[in-house]
Structure formats: C-alpha cells, structure tokens
Design an enzyme around this catalytic site. Structure first.
Site, PDB file in Angstrom:
ATOM      1  N   LYS A   1       0.813  -1.211   0.000  1.00  0.00           N
ATOM      2  CA  LYS A   1       0.000   0.000   0.000  1.00  0.00           C
ATOM      3  C   LYS A   1       0.850   1.267   0.000  1.00  0.00           C
ATOM      4  CE  LYS A   1      -3.762  -2.295   2.511  1.00  0.00           C
ATOM      5  NZ  LYS A   1      -4.532  -2.346   3.777  1.00  0.00           N
ATOM      6  N   ILE A   2       2.005   1.198   0.657  1.00  0.00           N
ATOM      7  CA  ILE A   2       2.892   2.347   0.779  1.00  0.00           C
ATOM      8  C   ILE A   2       4.244   1.983   0.183  1.00  0.00           C
ATOM      9  CG2 ILE A   2       3.989   3.981   2.367  1.00  0.00           C
ATOM     10  CD1 ILE A   2       0.976   4.212   2.322  1.00  0.00           C
TER      11      ILE A   2
END
Length: 433
Positions: free
Chosen positions: A358-359
């Site tokens: 996600k990051i």
C-alpha cells in the site's frame, strides 16, 4: 588458551565487569562509561565556566533545539504550530502540516482524502473541507455515507445546533430531538433530508447502475441548485465537490441513510444500483494515472475505518489483483485516535501498510501519523496549509474518469496472461498445498 581481557574492559573469562567502561561504536566514551570520571569532568567544566558541547556532533542531536518563542497572542496559527508544537503529538501535528504543505501539495501530487467520524455534522465540511476542495488541495475523496448525508442538511438549509451531551436522551426523544454527542437537531431534519433524496433518486438519470462517485456528483448538482434557490451560499461538501469535479466515493453505500433510502426505493422498482465494482476500479485508476502521468500519489486519512482501507487498497488492487507493476502511495498522512496494538485497520501504521504494497517502502520518511481527534487537527492543518501554500489548479478528476479507466484497462491487458481453462465442474475447488 583463553583470550586476553586486557584493555577491553572484560574480566576473567572474557566477561565485562559490571560497571566497567563501555565505549560507543565510534570509539568515544558513552554515558554507560565510568560515572565517577564523568562526574569529575562535569564539575571541572563548571569551575572553568566551560559549556559542555562534547556530544552535539551526534547524529541523534541534529534536531531543532527546543527553544520556543513566547506565546503572546500575536502569533498566527502557522507560527504557533511551527514555533511551539515541538514534541509529542503536537510535534506529529506539526510534521503532518509540513508534510501536507511542503510535499503533498506539489502540483504533480494527486491528493486523496478519506473521511470517517461525524465531521460534517460538526460543521467541518463548511469550515475546512470545502475550502480544501476549492483551493485544489484535495483531488478525490472517500467518505462514509453518514458524513455525506449529514452534510446535505446544510445544503438544504436545515439547522444543526450545539447542545449538552449530558442531557437525558429519553427527554430528547420525547421532544423529537436527535443527538450526535453534543450536536442536537430536530427529528424532522432527517425526514426532510430523506424526502429530498427520495425525490431526486426517482429521476430518469438515476435509473441505472453507477459508481458512487457518479451518484454523488448527480446529488451534488441538485444540492447546489437547492442552495442557489435558498440563497444560502456554499454550505454542502457534495455541492462543492460537484462544482470542482472532485469525485467522492463511499466504501459502504448501504451503511447510511442515503443507502437506506436507495434500498427502500428498490422495493418500489427503482433501478438505481451503486456498483462497488466500478468504485474499486475507478479509485485504482486514479492512483495509477497519477503515477503513470509522472506524478505522485498522496493520501490524507481522517480517522480510519472502511474509507481508510478503501483508499489504501487501490495499490493492492493495482499490484496484487491486476498484476500491474507499482510500488505504493508516495505520501501518507493520518490523523487518528486508534491504537496500533489492537490489530485494527484504523490504527495500522504506514510501516505495516508497506507489507501489503500500500505504501512505497522508499517513501516511509514521508509518512506521518498524528494521534489526535480530527475535529482538533483538521482546522489547524487547513489554516496552516492556506498560510504556507498557494492554491493549486483543480485537477477535475471526475471529468477524466473515462480516460483514467482506459489507461487501467490497457495496463491490465498488457500484464494479464490468458486465464487457464476450467476443466472441472466439482463444487470443491482444487486444494492449495
């Protein structure tokens, strides 16, 4: 033959004696060294009037010295944040403000905002969210349906009042007053808002399946018309997003009074359906388009919950499900009161999000979590942003949905192999081993 302990502070058998000298990794005496000598050295410095500066070369002591300005009432909000928010969660709020204004508001960054908690009933739609939209500081939104429903009250000219959270709810019920903690409003506010949504939803343009962004855009158009008819100015977040072409999605369409009214009309044969498939793919296309266009993706998360997950799952949708090469969001800013140790998504840290894709792991220094009530932090962050950054051109992402989806489809087709033929009809799928 045993190794000699000579000169290394070790006793018999190579073990360090308790209380012995300990060097730092850089060969200097550390605070774990000989206390008597350190005490005498400090006393000698004091006698000579010499200031101790021996450790100021340490990389751990490069941070700004804590020497705040005196508060005198003449400081601006931005001055207060920069000059006095120096430690603990005040420092995290300062870092959040500086991340948002210094990096996330660059013109090549697409900023997504997720909203949970009853923010619009408290007036934060009007005071903070609408200004952020109109300034080009927010490009797309994921919100709970409840925030959008209660936002509509203001666009219809209906009143919300400050109240006392200690009042008897039995008495309030008897008097037809509804309470959101210390916000009070007449029960008829709900009935009038329900009636507005049921009226517009029966319109011809609503009789089909659509993404929640398209639905909210249509609703925003009608709320804006009502605002103009009432002459009340810009009160509604939905209306402001419609004017700025900022797409607003909701991750759980049925979990609000808006969804409840849609469900009720379905019993009468209404054809409106909010399609979560379109929402999942459209939000992923926004993030992919930001990256493939040579820019970056930043997320600002108010609270947590389902909107946080829906905002962040755009990257796993791109990478894990669609098989498109990507690395994750570039900037992460969250304001939350949820703890990470309970295992819930609301308190999950950006470092944990890295493991899901996600990051972007290379961008973790550009991730800030501020443990604070959003109703306190959001007005301060908004004021800081306007004080330290010029408005940005509107990206008008709602108007570009088809182009962004075309790019997503093209990359998905390139990355996807031909699916294997299904050669069984048994209800049990082959077991993974």
């Amino acid at each position: 033959m045993a190794k000699s302990s000579k000169g290394n502070g070790a006793g018999e058998g190579g073990r360090r004696e308790r209380g012995g000298f300990k060097s730092s990794r850089h060969g200097k005496a550390s605070a774990a060294g000989p206390k008597a000598q350190q005490k005498l050295a400090a006393e000698e410095r004091e006698k000579r009037g010499q200031q101790h500066t021996a450790h100021e070369a340490s990389r751990f002591l490069k941070g700004q010295r804590i020497d705040p300005r005196r508060i005198d009432g003449k400081e601006t909000v931005a001055d207060l944040i920069e000059g006095t928010y120096l430690a603990y969660n005040a420092a995290r709020l300062r870092e959040a403000c500086q991340l948002f204004t210094g990096k996330m508001l660059a013109e090549d960054v697409t900023v997504g905002l997720s909203i949970t908690g009853a923010l619009t009933p408290a007036g934060l739609g009007m005071s903070a969210l609408i200004p952020l939209i109109e300034a080009g500081f927010v490009d797309w939104i994921i919100s709970t349906g409840a925030n959008l429903y209660h936002d509509t009250h203001f666009g219809l000219g209906l009143a919300m009042h400050r109240g006392n959270a200690q009042e008897s709810d039995v008495v309030l019920r008897e008097e037809g007053v509804v309470r959101i903690y210390d916000i009070f409003f007449d029960y008829d506010v709900l009935l009038s808002t329900d009636a507005f949504f049921r009226k517009i939803i029966t319109g011809k343009e609503f009789q089909r399946a659509m993404s929640s962004a398209e639905f909210h855009n249509l609703c925003g158009k009608y709320v804006r018309e009502r605002e103009k008819a009432l002459g009340i100015g810009q009160k509604s977040l939905l209306s402001a997003a419609y004017a700025a072409a900022v797409p607003i999605y909701t991750s759980s369409p049925g979990d609000s009074s808006i969804g409840m009214n849609i469900a009720a009309l379905a019993l009468d044969g209404n054809k409106l359906v909010l399609d979560p498939n379109q929402d999942v793919n459209e939000t992923a296309s926004i993030v992919l388009d930001a990256k493939r266009g040579g820019g970056k993706s930043g997320v600002m998360i108010l609270g947590g919950g389902s909107p946080k997950n829906f905002m962040l799952q755009t990257e796993p949708q791109i990478q894990e499900v669609l098989g498109i090469d990507e690395k994750g969001h570039d900037y992460f800013l969250q304001i939350t009161d949820a703890r990470p140790d309970t295992g819930g998504l609301s308190g999950a840290t950006p470092a944990e999000a890295v493991s899901w894709g996600k990051i972007d792991p290379d961008r973790l220094p550009d991730a800030v979590v501020c443990y604070l009530d959003s109703t306190v932090a959001l007005p301060l962050l908004t004021s800081y942003a306007f004080a330290r950054h010029d408005v940005r051109p509107l990206k008008r992402l709602f108007d570009r949905r088809e182009a962004m989806m075309s790019r997503l489809r093209e990359e998905y087709e390139k990355s996807s192999a031909v699916p294997p033929a299904i050669d069984h009809t048994d209800s049990k799928l082959p077991q993974h081993r």
